[in-house]
Scaffold this motif. Sequence first.
Motif, PDB file in Angstrom:
ATOM      1  N   PRO A 283     118.578 -52.738 -22.091  1.00 23.75           N
ATOM      2  CA  PRO A 283     119.485 -52.197 -21.077  1.00 23.75           C
ATOM      3  C   PRO A 283     120.767 -52.774 -21.375  1.00 23.75           C
ATOM      4  N   GLN A 284     121.746 -51.879 -20.924  1.00 21.72           N
ATOM      5  CA  GLN A 284     123.286 -52.078 -21.022  1.00 21.72           C
ATOM      6  C   GLN A 284     123.595 -53.482 -20.368  1.00 21.72           C
ATOM      7  N   VAL A 285     122.894 -53.806 -19.415  1.00 24.15           N
ATOM      8  CA  VAL A 285     123.170 -55.281 -18.981  1.00 24.15           C
ATOM      9  C   VAL A 285     121.971 -56.003 -19.573  1.00 24.15           C
ATOM     10  N   THR A 286     121.840 -57.014 -20.290  1.00 22.43           N
ATOM     11  CA  THR A 286     120.734 -57.446 -20.964  1.00 22.43           C
ATOM     12  C   THR A 286     120.923 -59.059 -21.304  1.00 22.43           C
ATOM     13  N   ILE A 287     119.580 -59.756 -20.978  1.00 23.90           N
ATOM     14  CA  ILE A 287     119.810 -61.174 -21.649  1.00 23.90           C
ATOM     15  C   ILE A 287     119.570 -61.191 -22.894  1.00 23.90           C
ATOM     16  N   ALA A 288     120.624 -61.743 -23.523  1.00 23.81           N
ATOM     17  CA  ALA A 288     120.733 -61.902 -24.942  1.00 23.81           C
ATOM     18  C   ALA A 288     119.783 -63.023 -25.487  1.00 23.81           C
ATOM     19  N   LYS A 289     119.947 -63.935 -24.735  1.00 22.05           N
ATOM     20  CA  LYS A 289     119.313 -65.275 -25.133  1.00 22.05           C
ATOM     21  C   LYS A 289     118.915 -66.116 -24.163  1.00 22.05           C
ATOM     22  N   LEU A 290     118.010 -67.023 -24.232  1.00 24.95           N
ATOM     23  CA  LEU A 290     117.651 -67.829 -22.869  1.00 24.95           C
ATOM     24  C   LEU A 290     117.457 -69.255 -23.661  1.00 24.95           C
ATOM     25  N   LEU A 291     118.553 -70.103 -23.445  1.00 26.35           N
ATOM     26  CA  LEU A 291     118.362 -71.358 -23.814  1.00 26.35           C
ATOM     27  C   LEU A 291     117.750 -72.242 -23.052  1.00 26.35           C
ATOM     28  N   THR A 292     116.837 -73.090 -23.362  1.00 25.58           N
ATOM     29  CA  THR A 292     116.098 -74.057 -22.606  1.00 25.58           C
ATOM     30  C   THR A 292     115.987 -75.513 -22.951  1.00 25.58           C
ATOM     31  N   ALA A 293     116.274 -76.368 -22.203  1.00 31.16           N
ATOM     32  CA  ALA A 293     115.897 -77.816 -22.444  1.00 31.16           C
ATOM     33  C   ALA A 293     115.137 -78.508 -21.192  1.00 31.16           C
ATOM     34  N   GLY A 294     113.986 -78.940 -21.714  1.00 33.98           N
ATOM     35  CA  GLY A 294     112.878 -79.460 -20.837  1.00 33.98           C
ATOM     36  C   GLY A 294     112.765 -81.123 -21.176  1.00 33.98           C
ATOM     37  N   MET A 295     113.197 -81.738 -20.156  1.00 37.00           N
ATOM     38  CA  MET A 295     113.119 -83.478 -20.170  1.00 37.00           C
ATOM     39  C   MET A 295     113.279 -83.831 -18.688  1.00 37.00           C
ATOM     40  N   ARG A 296     112.577 -85.089 -18.518  1.00 35.15           N
ATOM     41  CA  ARG A 296     112.674 -85.720 -17.557  1.00 35.15           C
ATOM     42  C   ARG A 296     112.354 -85.058 -16.164  1.00 35.15           C
ATOM     43  N   GLY A 297     111.313 -84.146 -16.223  1.00 34.00           N
ATOM     44  CA  GLY A 297     110.888 -83.342 -15.040  1.00 34.00           C
ATOM     45  C   GLY A 297     111.577 -82.151 -14.661  1.00 34.00           C
ATOM     46  N   LYS A 298     112.402 -81.814 -15.324  1.00 34.50           N
ATOM     47  CA  LYS A 298     113.239 -80.715 -15.125  1.00 34.50           C
ATOM     48  C   LYS A 298     113.516 -79.487 -16.249  1.00 34.50           C
ATOM     49  N   LEU A 299     113.474 -78.489 -15.879  1.00 36.74           N
ATOM     50  CA  LEU A 299     113.899 -77.334 -17.110  1.00 36.74           C
ATOM     51  C   LEU A 299     115.305 -76.940 -16.677  1.00 36.74           C
ATOM     52  N   LEU A 542     121.862 -78.472 -26.439  1.00 36.20           N
ATOM     53  CA  LEU A 542     121.813 -78.834 -25.072  1.00 36.20           C
ATOM     54  C   LEU A 542     121.073 -80.129 -25.271  1.00 36.20           C
ATOM     55  N   THR A 543     119.915 -80.334 -26.275  1.00 41.38           N
ATOM     56  CA  THR A 543     119.218 -81.644 -26.266  1.00 41.38           C
ATOM     57  C   THR A 543     119.560 -82.319 -27.078  1.00 41.38           C
ATOM     58  N   ALA A 544     120.939 -82.048 -28.088  1.00 39.96           N
ATOM     59  CA  ALA A 544     121.552 -83.411 -28.359  1.00 39.96           C
ATOM     60  C   ALA A 544     120.647 -84.009 -29.752  1.00 39.96           C
ATOM     61  N   ARG A 545     119.865 -83.083 -30.301  1.00 39.53           N
ATOM     62  CA  ARG A 545     119.070 -83.551 -31.404  1.00 39.53           C
ATOM     63  C   ARG A 545     120.085 -84.275 -32.379  1.00 39.53           C
ATOM     64  N   PRO A 546     119.302 -85.262 -33.246  1.00 42.49           N
ATOM     65  CA  PRO A 546     120.369 -86.073 -34.220  1.00 42.49           C
ATOM     66  C   PRO A 546     120.247 -85.330 -35.464  1.00 42.49           C
ATOM     67  N   VAL A 547     121.389 -85.480 -35.915  1.00 41.60           N
ATOM     68  CA  VAL A 547     121.726 -85.062 -37.442  1.00 41.60           C
ATOM     69  C   VAL A 547     121.512 -85.768 -38.564  1.00 41.60           C
ATOM     70  N   THR A 548     120.989 -85.428 -39.674  1.00 41.21           N
ATOM     71  CA  THR A 548     120.732 -86.007 -40.860  1.00 41.21           C
ATOM     72  C   THR A 548     121.232 -85.311 -42.045  1.00 41.21           C
ATOM     73  N   TRP A 549     121.069 -85.887 -43.200  1.00 40.51           N
ATOM     74  CA  TRP A 549     120.933 -84.883 -44.501  1.00 40.51           C
ATOM     75  C   TRP A 549     120.347 -85.525 -45.752  1.00 40.51           C
TER      76      TRP A 549
END
Length: 694
Positions: A283-299, A542-549
């Motif tokens: 649709p012309q008005v559209t949900i392009a992306k849904l970001l989720t972060a599930g932790m500590r009893g909340k979405l 949004l979940t702040a995953r750790p980075v490494t290499w």
Amino acid sequence: MTDRTHPSEQAPAAPGRPSRRAVVAALGATAGFVALPAWPDKAWAADGAATTASDGPVLDTHPDTEPSGTHVRDVGGTNVVFQYGAVLPAFDGWRTHEPTREYLSLDKWWRFQFDPHGRGLGEGWQSPRHDDSAWDVLDVPAAWDLLNTPGFATETATFGTGTAFADGYAWYRTTVDVPASWRARHVRLAFLAAGYSAEVWLDGIHLGKHEGANSPFALPAAGALRPGRRQTIAVRVFRRASYADYTDPTPLPVTDDHEIPYKPVDYWPYAGLTRSAWIEAVPQVTIAKLLTAGMRGKLEARALVENHGATDFHGYLTLDPGRGSGGRPAVVEARIAAGSVGVVPVSVAVPRAPRWAPGSPHTLTARATLSAAKPGGPRVDTLSAVYGMRDLSVADAQLRLNGRPLFLKGLNWHEETAAHGRAMTPAEYDRELGHITALGANFIRNCVYNRHPYVYDWADEHGVLVMDDIDTMWLNTAQEKLQTEHYGLARALALTMAWNQHNHPSVILWGLQNESEIDTEGAPVYRAWLADLKAAVKAVDLTARPVTWASNTSNDPAFDIADVIGFNEYFGYFYGKDADLGPTLDAVHAKYPDKPILITENGTWSEAGNHGSNSTQGTEEWQADSFTAHWTQVAERSEFVAGFTYWVLKDYKQRAGYNQDHNGISVMGLLTFAEERPKLVYDTFRKADSPRGI
């Protein structure tokens, strides 16, 4: 192991191209939405003819910054990734069809023609009027390497012949009947991968260029779409040659400072449209992306809503947290100005949602529904996302999941089979990844590129933890500087990795690079480059995953930047002796006592069926004993070593200048390449017990 080659001359910058360097918060917060970025009718891409040096291999041309325009904008307090003048959308259309959208699969036979010297553009191969009736046909998805390369998977075949070594340009063409109902839709062409780069035309109108062999992209079709008509799609794919002459005893590497990787590397650079493609009408008005972060009893969710229409939208967004979550659908107001993008934040309590963990990989499905006028009114668009509830943290030199320390028994693996190269089938993924669980591993490193979305879904469902990687392998100081200060492709790959894999609970680490060059003079450049990549992934996660290499040294001058210290080690094989690993780990821990350490690679090699002394290189016994020696030293230090990642699950193909006597097959795997037959080290790895944790 870093080496040096002769870099090619840089292509001249395209005139007048504005910078698309990533902007994180620099634009400032807005009143909830921002205008869709301006994007030309014809996206900036390679201009003019390809360059050829003295009748040598063709090099592609480059604009002054990477061609997709990947950047970040702050939209109402949420950092949003844009490409090609639109939000980088969800790529679930390969498996999930939303009821509010229409799809045309492009997985079918296409007309195909090699164009090694780049003449097709000047001859109008992109035009719908071009006669392609004499062209070959090739399936999509497929790698053109396997189109005509007898013996590709056998160690005794002759190296350097067949379409596996066809480089430069090749063209794909097909036609589609565009439904007349799409006149009021926003339409995009989605490709899950094109190796190495691709330019796309619709009825001769250039939609854009993508660079990066393993990341998906979506090109808006506005201005070129003709609903109710049959239209022609043309795609020009480019692959740089690895060497000027593959059969030369001392082959000259072909390099390009702008490309990533910029020189030959020791995995196979499969070419073509190697993953699924489709057209999606939303649709012309559209949900392009849904970001989720599930932790500590909340979405916590962020619905990214695009308004491609000419009038403002005032409606509502309903978020259903999914069956089994214990949460009720939440309804929030959504106002999106015409020609703009808005972020609709929603927080929902999910009191009965189970936690996701390797032993109990519970996932849930959230669904966002956009409606007009009032809650429950006419449905405008929907988008679903699979998520998991889990807490990930780094503290006291430990990597913790849901409060428990992790020990990662891991495997590196390459995405390829003898039958299909990188265009693997679901059955092939199931068979290959099934070895992960059969071996008792709980962790895979996606060395050194993003995988097909199937892999992340599989890991979510099977409770296997993932370190995701990008193509930043073996860069030198000059490329690190170029990418950070000018071209921006490394940053674009990091942003799209974190954005595309954001919702997957299995993904616990972002990998920034593999064995790139560090020298005394270049250390500040190296540090700035890694800091830039880290800032990119942290900006959108949004979940702040750790980075490494995967560093090529245990004395990396940027380890203070990493959340988890990762390095590749080959003691007893390329240098030193097996027993050197333990003291090395102790020294790194003494320098960084609060950071967990991860062995990102270790392994040796054996020729299948070669048995003998465990002190003789190349025997299956030597390979197995070497693994045991390294595993033991790691396991004894599990209070600060987060895990061990073996190199590699299966023997693999590569076009680098060694292993040519094996037809380019590296024999470092637990399994053989074509037959996938276990070596002695397979059972040795399987029997290795994790010292503690999950």
